[in-house]
Write a protein that holds these residues in place. Structure first.
Motif: not given
Length: 300
Positions: A88-96, A114-134
């Motif tokens: 799994f080198r390239h992963i996409a998660e829908f509804g993250c 890792l592509l993260l997708n969600d219907l709600c744009p607001e969810m991006e603020e909830c996963i900021k730590d994922i970007f910071n740790q990556n």
């Protein structure tokens, strides 16, 4: 260009594109997005079953795809030659959502992208730590309706937890996943079955039309080989029916309910809930019915 360079270009292009033009709406997805966005700060605390489902989904994925061996070998210096055959080198998660499953995927599988997708744009603020740790910058986020999302071509794993039940055309979505997955790629998801929140449906008449496991398997059969399919019943306890409603509101899963809760309706709901499924001490429970499926792409 590398897969990730292509992914970044693709993501930038897609963010400029209106993704919902051709979506088939069986539920009010605008309302669903609004409810989940409103609950984003309480979801992680309240979604106890969904967290358990995410952890089990990852365990099943590791067990039934050979990923456990590959991940072990990729961290073993004596097996360094195997690092380039990670499944799994390239992963996409829908509804993250708020990222409870996303963090498990990133930490355990350590994909190149890792592509993260969600219907709600607001969810991006909830996963900021994922970007910071990556530190490698392999994670990207794309807000849109996953039913009409063109995943990056050659994705090795398309996966999700507790999302598919909101979709309007599941069969069409499975066919789209088959098109975007790499040869032998994996579609792995959890969703919910017919008994999910049966208490709420009985008392209010509202709820989703959940697909039974056998129906999901049938919809997958033309494009995928089933590696694993299973289901379970989870009973979540609450002291009162009012706490059940609060739980639903704080997890955002009330996307089909549009009626106003008057005082009389609320009292009647609580009385009937206790009468139908209450314990001796008037405590109650809410039924969850998780379904888990892991499927491998068939050759055309």
């Amino acid at each position: 260009m590398t897969f990730y360079t292509n992914l970044r270009t693709w993501t930038s292009d897609k963010k400029q594109q209106k993704m919902t033009d051709n979506a088939i709406q069986s539920v009010d997805k605008a309302l669903v997005a609004k409810r989940f966005a409103h609950a984003r700060n309480t979801y992680s605390r309240e979604a106890r079953v969904q967290q358990q489902v995410a952890e089990k989904m990852l365990r099943l994925l590791m067990e039934h795809t050979g990923a456990a061996t590959a991940v072990h070998n990729s961290t073993d210096p004596a097996q360094s030659r195997l690092r380039n055959i990670h499944p799994f080198r390239h992963i996409a998660e829908f509804g993250c959502g708020t990222g409870c499953y996303s963090r498990l995927l990133l930490h355990t599988l350590q994909p190149e992208t890792l592509l993260l997708n969600d219907l709600c744009p607001e969810m991006e603020e909830c996963i900021k730590d994922i970007f910071n740790q990556n530190s490698k910058g392999c994670v990207s986020f794309l807000p849109c309706d996953a039913e009409v999302l063109d995943f990056p071509q050659g994705t090795d794993l398309i996966t999700s937890c507790s999302t598919l039940q909101w979709f309007a055309d599941t069969k069409r979505f499975f066919a789209r996943c088959h098109r975007f997955l790499s040869d032998g790629g994996i579609l792995a998801f959890s969703t919910f079955g017919k008994k999910n929140m049966q208490e709420i449906h009985t008392l209010t008449g509202h709820g989703l039309e959940y697909l039974p496991l056998e129906n999901l398997q049938a919809l997958l059969s033309s494009h995928f080989e089933i590696l694993y399919a299973g289901e379970e019943i989870v009973s979540l306890p609450f002291d009162t029916p009012l706490e059940v409603l609060q739980h639903l509101k704080q997890t955002g899963v009330t996307g089909t309910e549009k009626r106003i809760w008057t005082r009389g309706r609320l009292q009647n709901f609580c009385n009937e809930y206790i009468r139908m499924c209450g314990n001796a001490d008037h405590s109650v429970s809410l039924t969850y019915h998780p379904i888990y499926v892991i499927a491998k792409k068939k050759k055309n």
